[in-house]
Design an enzyme around this catalytic site. Structure first.
Site, short mmCIF file in Angstrom:
data_model
loop_
_atom_site.label_atom_id
_atom_site.label_comp_id
_atom_site.label_asym_id
_atom_site.label_seq_id
_atom_site.Cartn_x
_atom_site.Cartn_y
_atom_site.Cartn_z
NE ARG A 36 0.10 11.89 7.06
CZ ARG A 36 0.44 13.31 7.21
NH1 ARG A 36 -0.64 14.09 7.90
NH2 ARG A 36 1.11 14.17 7.87
CB ILE A 39 5.85 7.02 14.60
CG1 ILE A 39 7.58 6.09 15.50
CG2 ILE A 39 5.98 8.19 13.36
CD1 ILE A 39 7.93 7.57 14.63
CE LYS A 74 -2.03 1.58 4.37
NZ LYS A 74 -1.59 3.26 4.15
CG ASN A 75 2.72 2.63 3.51
OD1 ASN A 75 1.67 2.99 3.82
ND2 ASN A 75 3.13 2.19 5.13
CB CYS A 90 -5.36 6.42 10.51
SG CYS A 90 -5.65 4.59 9.75
NE ARG A 141 -1.01 9.78 10.10
CZ ARG A 141 -1.02 9.09 9.24
NH1 ARG A 141 -2.41 8.44 9.25
NH2 ARG A 141 -0.04 8.45 9.16
N PRO A 142 -0.36 16.32 11.28
CG PRO A 142 1.53 17.63 12.66
CD PRO A 142 0.76 16.76 12.12
CB ILE A 143 0.99 18.87 6.18
CG1 ILE A 143 -0.21 20.15 5.62
CG2 ILE A 143 -0.22 17.40 5.63
CD1 ILE A 143 -0.85 20.11 4.49
CG ASP A 144 4.30 20.96 11.02
OD1 ASP A 144 3.63 19.37 10.53
OD2 ASP A 144 5.12 20.80 11.76
CG LEU A 145 7.30 18.17 9.36
CD1 LEU A 145 8.12 17.01 10.27
CD2 LEU A 145 8.90 19.43 10.25
CG ASP A 178 2.77 1.22 9.68
OD1 ASP A 178 2.33 2.41 9.98
OD2 ASP A 178 2.43 1.89 8.25
NE ARG A 225 -7.66 4.70 5.12
CZ ARG A 225 -6.75 4.50 5.58
NH1 ARG A 225 -7.08 4.95 7.52
NH2 ARG A 225 -5.19 4.88 5.84
C1 UD1 Z 1 3.68 6.72 6.36
C2 UD1 Z 1 2.89 5.54 6.06
C3 UD1 Z 1 2.30 5.18 7.13
C4 UD1 Z 1 3.25 5.51 8.56
C5 UD1 Z 1 4.53 6.62 8.82
C6 UD1 Z 1 5.40 6.36 9.49
C7 UD1 Z 1 2.20 6.19 3.71
C8 UD1 Z 1 1.28 6.24 3.35
N1 UD1 Z 1 2.15 6.33 5.06
O1 UD1 Z 1 3.25 7.65 6.63
O2 UD1 Z 1 1.46 3.86 7.36
O3 UD1 Z 1 2.85 4.45 9.97
O4 UD1 Z 1 5.45 6.94 7.33
O5 UD1 Z 1 6.34 4.95 9.32
O6 UD1 Z 1 3.40 5.32 3.11
N2 UD1 Z 1 4.31 14.82 10.49
C9 UD1 Z 1 4.84 16.11 11.07
N3 UD1 Z 1 4.53 16.96 10.15
C10 UD1 Z 1 4.69 16.90 8.86
C11 UD1 Z 1 4.80 15.50 8.26
C12 UD1 Z 1 4.75 14.92 9.47
O7 UD1 Z 1 4.74 16.51 12.24
O8 UD1 Z 1 3.86 17.66 7.89
C13 UD1 Z 1 4.85 13.75 11.89
C14 UD1 Z 1 3.73 13.02 12.01
O9 UD1 Z 1 2.63 13.38 12.85
C15 UD1 Z 1 4.00 12.27 12.73
C16 UD1 Z 1 5.41 12.17 12.43
O10 UD1 Z 1 6.50 12.93 11.65
O11 UD1 Z 1 4.62 11.86 14.05
C17 UD1 Z 1 6.42 10.66 11.21
O12 UD1 Z 1 5.26 11.05 10.15
P1 UD1 Z 1 5.35 10.71 7.94
O13 UD1 Z 1 6.74 9.90 8.37
O14 UD1 Z 1 5.62 11.66 7.67
O15 UD1 Z 1 4.62 8.74 7.70
P2 UD1 Z 1 3.60 9.57 6.79
O16 UD1 Z 1 3.73 9.70 5.71
O17 UD1 Z 1 2.20 10.22 7.18
#
Ligand code: UD1
Length: 416
Positions: A92, A326, A22-23, A116, A121-125, A304, A396
């Site tokens: 997401r 995480i 999936k990922n 989920c 799960r912000p998108i600030d980064l 995961d 999903r």
């Molecule tokens: C991906 C995987 C998910 C897995 C996760 C961590 C996909 C589709 N999903 O999710 O299954 O659990 O990696 O291995 O590949 N964060 C921020 N700001 C941001 C982005 C992330 O604070 O803008 C934080 C998240 O809240 C979290 C951490 O960074 O605490 C890791 O997130 P990230 O590695 O980005 O996970 P995803 O890409 O969403």
């Protein structure tokens, strides 16, 4: 609402094939936008998250043909750059599409994603790193509007090795002018799969799997056919499900290199694994041993897999400690497992699980994708019947979940 009805008590036995990841599929499908040509993908799992991603691509103007695991995406007539809010909210990883749309058209409009509910799960980064790539970003009426006349390569250091941010930047820079260097990137196998796909398409990306990725911008990309890697989280889930029942199964279509952090923890619980070139056999003892787990970015133990391991440890001998580093909201499945008699206490990001001799069937609800799989895992050894509702979460991310379990000797059926 549909639910799973599981009769506990059977040992898992038999043989299955893993599904495509999936990922890995999600960013690779997003990457197909970049070429403006035809992408043929094999081994794409038939799951809800993929369906939503393909729905978004259709709305953006792509033509899609899908038959079993094969998907043909023609992005030649794609003419829209705005991801509809309602679809963005369903998933997401829809945020990954932003990098691909930007990479192709130098502009993209999207809103905050869903997915989920396992933490903030912000998108600030994502926003911060796209800005570092020189992209102008404005927010208006809940929409995030990104644009730049031309994307020019840059040096970008990530505060945290986020999987999604790493992928988004790779996608946004493939067609940029000059070189992009990203440091402190995520090293997950799915990033390597994305790099392999992009390079087959004609991109010049190197470094995936290590902590610096370099992307030399190219002017155009070409048609490509690609086979998606196996789903290491699905494989890990079925291994834990076998371990908790004391069973013995073989899974085919496995990259054993990618699941080392999972198999080494499983071996600590007392199970034996036999790895061949592209398959794995697991032989579980009658009683598992307690272990400690700390989730970390790859190559550490994957977040995961935390829930399914947590479920497995509820009946292990001794006390296990789980530290979730995480996502802060990933212990909700444990409250459901208490309904089965599990002995669990949670303090912040630490869970303490005291193994019990027996669990009993209960009525439970899947709180999220992996938490749902965890509840099903515990139900496999519970005395009597368990029901798991809210299974849309499980659908999903797992292809043919109940069908595969039935093939492995589990009494599971759909109910309403
Ligand atoms: C991906 C995987 C998910 C897995 C996760 C961590 C996909 C589709 N999903 O999710 O299954 O659990 O990696 O291995 O590949 N964060 C921020 N700001 C941001 C982005 C992330 O604070 O803008 C934080 C998240 O809240 C979290 C951490 O960074 O605490 C890791 O997130 P990230 O590695 O980005 O996970 P995803 O890409 O969403």
């Amino acid at each position: 609402m549909t639910q799973y009805i599981i009769e506990g008590g059977n040992e898992l036995e038999g043989e299955i094939n893993s599904s495509g990841s999936k990922n890995a599929s999600l960013p690779i499908i997003a990457a197909s936008i970049l070429s403006g040509k035809t992408t043929t993908l094999y081994n794409v799992p038939n799951i809800q998250d993929i369906k939503i991603t393909l729905d978004i691509l259709r709305i953006l103007g792509c033509k899609i043909d899908r038959k079993n695991g094969k998907i043909i995406i023609d992005s030649g007539r794609m003419n829209k750059t705005e991801i509809p809010k309602e679809l963005m909210h369903k998933l997401r990883s829809s945020v990954i599409l932003a990098g691909a749309i930007l990479g192709r058209f130098n502009k993209a409009i999207f809103s905050y994603p869903g997915g989920c509910d396992i933490g903030g799960r912000p998108i600030d980064l994502h926003i911060k790193s796209l800005k570092k790539l020189g992209i102008n970003i404005e927010e208006e009426a809940g929409y995030i509007i990104c644009s730049r006349d031309k994307i020019i390569g840059a040096d970008i250091h990530l505060d945290f090795p986020s999987v999604g941010v790493t992928e988004n930047l790779m996608l946004a820079s493939v067609l940029a002018e000059g070189e992009t260097t990203i440091t402190n990137v995520a090293m997950e196998p799915e990033i390597i799969d994305l790099q392999r796909f992009l390079n087959r398409m004609g991109a010049k990306v190197s470094g995936a799997g290590e902590n610096v990725i370099k992307i030399q911008g190219v002017k155009k990309l070409k048609n490509v056919s690609y086979n998606i890697m196996p789903d290491r989280i699905e494989i890990g889930t079925f291994l834990c499900m076998t371990a908790i029942t004391g069973g013995n199964i073989i899974i085919n279509n496995v990259n054993n290199e990618d699941i080392k952090s999972i198999t080494s923890k499983l071996e600590e619980t007392g199970v034996r694994v036999k790895q061949e070139k592209s398959s794995i056999e697991i032989m579980a003892p009658k009683k598992l041993k307690a272990i400690d787990i700390k989730t970390m970015p790859y190559p550490g133990f994957p977040t995961d897999m935390q829930s399914v391991f947590g479920a497995m440890l509820t009946v292990a001998k001794g006390t296990s400690l789980i530290v979730e580093n995480i996502f802060e909201n990933r212990f909700r499945y444990l409250n459901e497992l208490k309904k089965m008699g599990a002995k669990v206490s949670i303090e912040g990001n630490v869970a303490i699980i005291k193994g019990v001799k027996k669990l009993h069937g209960a009525e439970m609800e899947a709180p999220d994708l992996r938490g749902g799989a965890a509840i099903c895992t515990a139900a496999l050894v519970a005395k009597g019947q368990s029901t798991v509702s809210n299974i849309s979460h499980i659908l999903r991310g797992y292809e043919n979940f109940d069908k595969k379990l039935r093939k492995l000797n589990v009494q599971i059926k759909l109910g309403t």
